[in-house]
Design a protein around this motif. Structure first.
Motif, PDB file in Angstrom:
ATOM      1  N   UNK A   1       0.400   9.797  -4.153  1.00  0.00           N
ATOM      2  CA  UNK A   1       0.069  10.973  -3.339  1.00  0.00           C
ATOM      3  C   UNK A   1       1.273  11.580  -2.612  1.00  0.00           C
ATOM      4  N   UNK A   2       2.221  10.742  -2.179  1.00  0.00           N
ATOM      5  CA  UNK A   2       3.332  11.254  -1.351  1.00  0.00           C
ATOM      6  C   UNK A   2       4.712  11.019  -1.941  1.00  0.00           C
ATOM      7  N   UNK A   3       4.811  10.443  -3.117  1.00  0.00           N
ATOM      8  CA  UNK A   3       6.115  10.176  -3.720  1.00  0.00           C
ATOM      9  C   UNK A   3       6.808   9.003  -3.052  1.00  0.00           C
ATOM     10  N   UNK A   4       8.145   9.027  -3.043  1.00  0.00           N
ATOM     11  CA  UNK A   4       8.914   7.911  -2.475  1.00  0.00           C
ATOM     12  C   UNK A   4       8.959   8.047  -0.955  1.00  0.00           C
ATOM     13  N   UNK A   5       8.421   7.034  -0.277  1.00  0.00           N
ATOM     14  CA  UNK A   5       8.347   7.037   1.189  1.00  0.00           C
ATOM     15  C   UNK A   5       8.657   5.639   1.731  1.00  0.00           C
ATOM     16  N   UNK A   6       8.861   5.579   3.042  1.00  0.00           N
ATOM     17  CA  UNK A   6       8.986   4.287   3.735  1.00  0.00           C
ATOM     18  C   UNK A   6       7.691   4.084   4.517  1.00  0.00           C
ATOM     19  N   UNK A   7       7.047   2.945   4.311  1.00  0.00           N
ATOM     20  CA  UNK A   7       5.779   2.626   4.984  1.00  0.00           C
ATOM     21  C   UNK A   7       5.933   1.348   5.791  1.00  0.00           C
ATOM     22  N   UNK A   8       4.889   1.032   6.567  1.00  0.00           N
ATOM     23  CA  UNK A   8       4.864  -0.181   7.396  1.00  0.00           C
ATOM     24  C   UNK A   8       3.738  -1.083   6.909  1.00  0.00           C
ATOM     25  N   UNK A   9       4.032  -2.355   6.779  1.00  0.00           N
ATOM     26  CA  UNK A   9       3.003  -3.299   6.335  1.00  0.00           C
ATOM     27  C   UNK A   9       1.863  -3.408   7.354  1.00  0.00           C
ATOM     28  N   UNK A  10       2.119  -3.075   8.615  1.00  0.00           N
ATOM     29  CA  UNK A  10       1.078  -3.107   9.643  1.00  0.00           C
ATOM     30  C   UNK A  10       0.019  -2.006   9.451  1.00  0.00           C
ATOM     31  N   UNK A  11       0.329  -1.015   8.602  1.00  0.00           N
ATOM     32  CA  UNK A  11      -0.680   0.024   8.320  1.00  0.00           C
ATOM     33  C   UNK A  11      -1.869  -0.653   7.634  1.00  0.00           C
ATOM     34  N   UNK A  12      -3.060  -0.290   8.074  1.00  0.00           N
ATOM     35  CA  UNK A  12      -4.283  -0.980   7.629  1.00  0.00           C
ATOM     36  C   UNK A  12      -4.413  -1.019   6.103  1.00  0.00           C
ATOM     37  N   UNK A  13      -4.163   0.120   5.452  1.00  0.00           N
ATOM     38  CA  UNK A  13      -4.330   0.187   3.993  1.00  0.00           C
ATOM     39  C   UNK A  13      -3.429  -0.824   3.290  1.00  0.00           C
ATOM     40  N   UNK A  14      -2.138  -0.858   3.671  1.00  0.00           N
ATOM     41  CA  UNK A  14      -1.172  -1.722   2.992  1.00  0.00           C
ATOM     42  C   UNK A  14      -1.383  -3.185   3.341  1.00  0.00           C
TER      43      UNK A  14
END
Length: 199
Positions: free
Chosen positions: A175-188
């Motif tokens: 959906x958003x291409x290459x991004x930096x995410x956080x493992x604390x985000x509920x989905x991940x």
């Protein structure tokens, strides 16, 4: 007549002695002058520096800057390579700035440092060693089971930072291409399967 001859002889001898003294004095002063000239030239040559004063400093500066460069780890280089794709659109099977998928991003980032991994995320999850989240570090990989395929690993991310009980990772999302995410985000956090160390 004999006295006269004797006096004349004495005068001639005296003149001859004086001439010899003068001549020898002149010769020694010439030698002294020559010696002084040679010495002066010798001193001038030695005291003239051919090398700049700061010559010794230059190599030290080069050493310190190369030491700074070499303080980067393999993980740092791999992460830097991955981060240059931030914002790239998602493309299934993509491995370039025109489009990238999750395993393509990890595959290319490791390959930039001559480390060859399998091209598919579920095969990557068979490499290296499994580690707990408490022991992860930058450069480690996170594997996920997302969407309708929760029965097998289908997503991978590269850890870019570990701070304040949170893990940041770079990956490519559809959906958003290459991004930096956080493992604390509920989905991940819900989709997380395992962490592995390749380096």
């Amino acid at each position: 007549m004999t006295v006269l001859k004797h006096n004349l002889y004495m005068k001639k001898s005296l003149i001859l002695i004086l001439c010899l003294i003068c001549f020898s004095h002149c010769k020694s002063s010439k030698r002294a002058k020559k010696n002084n000239t040679v010495k002066t030239r010798h001193v001038n040559i030695k005291s003239a520096p051919d090398i700049p004063v700061d010559y010794e400093i230059i190599p030290n500066k080069e050493k310190s800057s190369s030491a700074k460069k070499s303080s980067k780890s393999q993980a740092d280089y791999i992460i830097d390579y991955a981060l240059q794709f931030k914002g790239t659109r998602y493309k299934w099977g993509g491995t370039t700035k025109s489009g990238m998928d999750c395993s393509g991003l990890v595959f290319e980032s490791f390959r930039s440092y001559d480390i060859l991994l399998p091209r598919i995320s579920r095969d990557m999850a068979k490499k290296g060693s499994k580690i707990s989240l408490k022991k992860v570090n930058t450069g480690d990989l996170l594997f996920f089971k997302t969407g309708g395929r929760r029965n097998s690993i289908n997503h991978v991310g590269l850890i870019t930072a570990v701070k304040n009980n949170d893990i940041e990772f770079i990956h490519a999302t559809s959906s958003r291409g290459v991004i930096v995410s956080h493992l604390n985000e509920k989905y991940w956090l819900n989709a997380f399967e395992e962490a592995r160390r390749i380096l």
